[in-house]
Design a protein around this motif. Sequence first.
Motif, PDB file in Angstrom:
ATOM      1  N   VAL A   1       0.815  -1.116  -0.053  1.00 43.87           N
ATOM      2  CA  VAL A   1       0.194   0.005   0.034  1.00 43.87           C
ATOM      3  C   VAL A   1       0.865   1.272   0.059  1.00 43.87           C
ATOM      4  CG1 VAL A   1      -1.840   1.455   1.326  1.00 43.87           C
ATOM      5  CG2 VAL A   1      -1.891  -1.142   1.109  1.00 43.87           C
ATOM      6  N   LEU A   2       1.907   1.342   0.720  1.00 42.28           N
ATOM      7  CA  LEU A   2       2.588   2.197   0.969  1.00 42.28           C
ATOM      8  C   LEU A   2       3.573   2.503  -0.213  1.00 42.28           C
ATOM      9  CD1 LEU A   2       4.042   2.261   4.635  1.00 42.28           C
ATOM     10  CD2 LEU A   2       2.420   3.630   3.813  1.00 42.28           C
ATOM     11  N   CYS A   3       4.066   1.578  -0.839  1.00 42.65           N
ATOM     12  CA  CYS A   3       4.864   1.552  -2.040  1.00 42.65           C
ATOM     13  C   CYS A   3       4.146   2.121  -3.346  1.00 42.65           C
ATOM     14  CB  CYS A   3       5.799   0.592  -2.496  1.00 42.65           C
ATOM     15  SG  CYS A   3       6.916   0.264  -1.153  1.00 42.65           S
ATOM     16  N   GLY A   4       3.009   1.603  -3.230  1.00 36.68           N
ATOM     17  CA  GLY A   4       1.957   1.696  -4.472  1.00 36.68           C
ATOM     18  C   GLY A   4       1.561   3.124  -4.465  1.00 36.68           C
ATOM     19  N   GLY A   5       1.327   3.746  -3.124  1.00 37.42           N
ATOM     20  CA  GLY A   5       0.839   5.095  -2.902  1.00 37.42           C
ATOM     21  C   GLY A   5       1.870   6.109  -3.170  1.00 37.42           C
ATOM     22  N   GLY A   6       3.233   5.701  -2.885  1.00 42.42           N
ATOM     23  CA  GLY A   6       4.421   6.405  -3.323  1.00 42.42           C
ATOM     24  C   GLY A   6       4.477   6.673  -4.723  1.00 42.42           C
ATOM     25  N   CYS A   7       4.399   5.616  -5.473  1.00 39.60           N
ATOM     26  CA  CYS A   7       4.531   5.693  -6.923  1.00 39.60           C
ATOM     27  C   CYS A   7       3.389   6.547  -7.450  1.00 39.60           C
ATOM     28  CB  CYS A   7       4.276   4.313  -7.440  1.00 39.60           C
ATOM     29  SG  CYS A   7       5.777   3.174  -7.085  1.00 39.60           S
ATOM     30  N   LEU A   8       2.268   6.496  -7.067  1.00 40.16           N
ATOM     31  CA  LEU A   8       1.146   7.183  -7.383  1.00 40.16           C
ATOM     32  C   LEU A   8       1.245   8.810  -7.130  1.00 40.16           C
ATOM     33  CD1 LEU A   8      -1.619   7.536  -8.701  1.00 40.16           C
ATOM     34  CD2 LEU A   8      -2.775   7.256  -6.466  1.00 40.16           C
ATOM     35  N   LEU A   9       2.188   9.012  -6.076  1.00 37.79           N
ATOM     36  CA  LEU A   9       2.371  10.678  -5.683  1.00 37.79           C
ATOM     37  C   LEU A   9       3.409  11.065  -6.762  1.00 37.79           C
ATOM     38  CD1 LEU A   9       2.149  10.556  -1.744  1.00 37.79           C
ATOM     39  CD2 LEU A   9       0.650  11.424  -3.611  1.00 37.79           C
ATOM     40  N   LEU A  10       4.382  10.062  -7.082  1.00 43.70           N
ATOM     41  CA  LEU A  10       5.585  10.579  -7.789  1.00 43.70           C
ATOM     42  C   LEU A  10       4.936  10.777  -9.377  1.00 43.70           C
ATOM     43  CD1 LEU A  10       8.670   8.077  -7.206  1.00 43.70           C
ATOM     44  CD2 LEU A  10       8.306  10.727  -6.819  1.00 43.70           C
ATOM     45  N   ALA A  11       3.875   9.870  -9.587  1.00 39.70           N
ATOM     46  CA  ALA A  11       3.366  10.114 -11.087  1.00 39.70           C
ATOM     47  C   ALA A  11       2.608  11.437 -11.120  1.00 39.70           C
ATOM     48  CB  ALA A  11       2.268   8.970 -11.393  1.00 39.70           C
ATOM     49  N   VAL A  12       1.841  11.824  -9.958  1.00 39.89           N
ATOM     50  CA  VAL A  12       1.139  13.297 -10.010  1.00 39.89           C
ATOM     51  C   VAL A  12       2.311  14.472  -9.889  1.00 39.89           C
ATOM     52  CG1 VAL A  12      -0.274  14.738  -8.632  1.00 39.89           C
ATOM     53  CG2 VAL A  12      -0.751  12.268  -8.559  1.00 39.89           C
ATOM     54  N   SER A  13       3.431  14.077  -9.221  1.00 39.43           N
ATOM     55  CA  SER A  13       4.246  15.111  -9.183  1.00 39.43           C
ATOM     56  C   SER A  13       5.263  15.252 -10.573  1.00 39.43           C
ATOM     57  CB  SER A  13       5.427  14.864  -8.208  1.00 39.43           C
ATOM     58  OG  SER A  13       6.186  13.776  -8.100  1.00 39.43           O
ATOM     59  N   ALA A  14       5.301  14.068 -11.235  1.00 40.11           N
ATOM     60  CA  ALA A  14       5.878  14.034 -12.601  1.00 40.11           C
ATOM     61  C   ALA A  14       4.919  14.935 -13.540  1.00 40.11           C
ATOM     62  CB  ALA A  14       6.204  12.684 -13.132  1.00 40.11           C
ATOM     63  N   LEU A  15       3.804  14.651 -13.542  1.00 42.94           N
ATOM     64  CA  LEU A  15       2.655  15.486 -14.496  1.00 42.94           C
ATOM     65  C   LEU A  15       2.896  17.054 -14.046  1.00 42.94           C
ATOM     66  CD1 LEU A  15      -0.116  13.119 -14.511  1.00 42.94           C
ATOM     67  CD2 LEU A  15       1.231  13.343 -16.207  1.00 42.94           C
ATOM     68  N   LEU A  16       2.909  17.375 -12.668  1.00 47.65           N
ATOM     69  CA  LEU A  16       3.091  18.857 -12.461  1.00 47.65           C
ATOM     70  C   LEU A  16       4.501  19.224 -12.926  1.00 47.65           C
ATOM     71  CD1 LEU A  16       1.640  18.630  -8.926  1.00 47.65           C
ATOM     72  CD2 LEU A  16       0.486  19.611 -10.899  1.00 47.65           C
ATOM     73  N   ALA A  17       5.307  18.284 -13.013  1.00 47.87           N
ATOM     74  CA  ALA A  17       6.804  18.904 -13.457  1.00 47.87           C
ATOM     75  C   ALA A  17       6.714  19.036 -14.903  1.00 47.87           C
ATOM     76  CB  ALA A  17       7.864  17.924 -13.006  1.00 47.87           C
ATOM     77  N   VAL A  18       6.078  18.335 -15.617  1.00 48.02           N
ATOM     78  CA  VAL A  18       5.852  18.512 -17.139  1.00 48.02           C
ATOM     79  C   VAL A  18       5.030  19.758 -17.206  1.00 48.02           C
ATOM     80  CG1 VAL A  18       4.880  17.557 -19.280  1.00 48.02           C
ATOM     81  CG2 VAL A  18       6.116  16.218 -17.657  1.00 48.02           C
ATOM     82  N   ALA A  19       4.013  20.122 -16.548  1.00 48.36           N
ATOM     83  CA  ALA A  19       3.284  21.026 -16.853  1.00 48.36           C
ATOM     84  C   ALA A  19       3.882  22.489 -16.364  1.00 48.36           C
ATOM     85  CB  ALA A  19       1.870  21.156 -15.858  1.00 48.36           C
ATOM     86  N   VAL A  20       4.911  22.461 -15.468  1.00 48.89           N
ATOM     87  CA  VAL A  20       5.866  23.610 -15.318  1.00 48.89           C
ATOM     88  C   VAL A  20       6.432  24.198 -16.317  1.00 48.89           C
ATOM     89  CG1 VAL A  20       7.827  24.556 -14.090  1.00 48.89           C
ATOM     90  CG2 VAL A  20       6.000  23.121 -12.548  1.00 48.89           C
ATOM     91  N   LEU A  21       6.864  23.248 -17.103  1.00 51.83           N
ATOM     92  CA  LEU A  21       7.465  23.581 -18.468  1.00 51.83           C
ATOM     93  C   LEU A  21       6.846  24.625 -19.250  1.00 51.83           C
ATOM     94  CD1 LEU A  21       9.668  20.284 -19.546  1.00 51.83           C
ATOM     95  CD2 LEU A  21      10.156  21.958 -18.434  1.00 51.83           C
ATOM     96  N   PHE A  22       5.590  24.517 -19.273  1.00 43.77           N
ATOM     97  CA  PHE A  22       4.659  25.099 -20.224  1.00 43.77           C
ATOM     98  C   PHE A  22       4.171  26.433 -19.541  1.00 43.77           C
ATOM     99  CE2 PHE A  22       4.955  20.971 -22.005  1.00 43.77           C
ATOM    100  CZ  PHE A  22       5.463  20.953 -23.009  1.00 43.77           C
ATOM    101  N   LEU A  23       4.609  26.526 -18.228  1.00 49.08           N
ATOM    102  CA  LEU A  23       3.800  27.674 -17.450  1.00 49.08           C
ATOM    103  C   LEU A  23       4.863  28.904 -17.706  1.00 49.08           C
ATOM    104  CD1 LEU A  23       2.650  26.294 -14.368  1.00 49.08           C
ATOM    105  CD2 LEU A  23       1.166  26.900 -16.454  1.00 49.08           C
ATOM    106  N   PRO A  24       4.331  29.970 -18.028  1.00 47.95           N
ATOM    107  CA  PRO A  24       4.993  31.129 -18.007  1.00 47.95           C
ATOM    108  C   PRO A  24       5.556  31.796 -16.581  1.00 47.95           C
ATOM    109  CG  PRO A  24       2.880  31.841 -17.902  1.00 47.95           C
ATOM    110  CD  PRO A  24       2.890  30.479 -18.048  1.00 47.95           C
ATOM    111  N   GLY A  25       6.711  32.061 -16.324  1.00 45.77           N
ATOM    112  CA  GLY A  25       7.350  32.394 -15.159  1.00 45.77           C
ATOM    113  C   GLY A  25       6.504  33.468 -14.457  1.00 45.77           C
TER     114      GLY A  25
END
Length: 211
Positions: A94-118
Amino acid sequence: MLPGGGGGVGVFWVLLSCCLLAACSLGFLSPAWIVRDGHHQEGVSFGLLWRCPPSAIGTLGAPCPEEEAAAGDAFSALGSFAHIPSSSWQTSAVLCGGGCLLLAVSALLAVAVLFLPGGQCERRVCTLAAYIQMAAVSIMAFGLLVYPFGLASAAVRKRCGNAGVYYAGDCQIGWGYMLAIVGVMLSVFLPFFAKYTPKEQASPTPIPTIL
């Protein structure tokens, strides 16, 4: 040129986030957390979600042979949660699966940052992603620490001899568990890169004060 992302630091943060997400997910799904070779006796491999003989380890996601599963001695990928032979392993899953899910969400946010204006929005998204990554690392680290407690379960002792908490007996640590550990250790650095990803806003030139 992407509008946001802090230049090279932002791109590196996104790539590292995606690579570590892949590494942690592969480790989580691996059937080789605890293994025993078959030189002198029947080989076996334990993962968080299954138990397989070595013949089924080669292909990620390959189910255990039908004769093993029919005998109730194995379970295939994403099988019944109740089939996991230890409550410690269930907690770790449960913990490792939840951690992977959180990493996936953060990776999506990181990708979104590339397209956001400063600006303020970019900094807030980076901060949110950094907090999510810190939470993911903490959760998965705790899951990895809990996992060895399951070595004292009857299912493991049956196949690994005199195994116990933090002692694998006749078995040894497999590549899946090591990959998960390395992935979590490297993920510790992700929030630091997130901090330096937003582009610095140039402050206006102050008007000289005429005395």
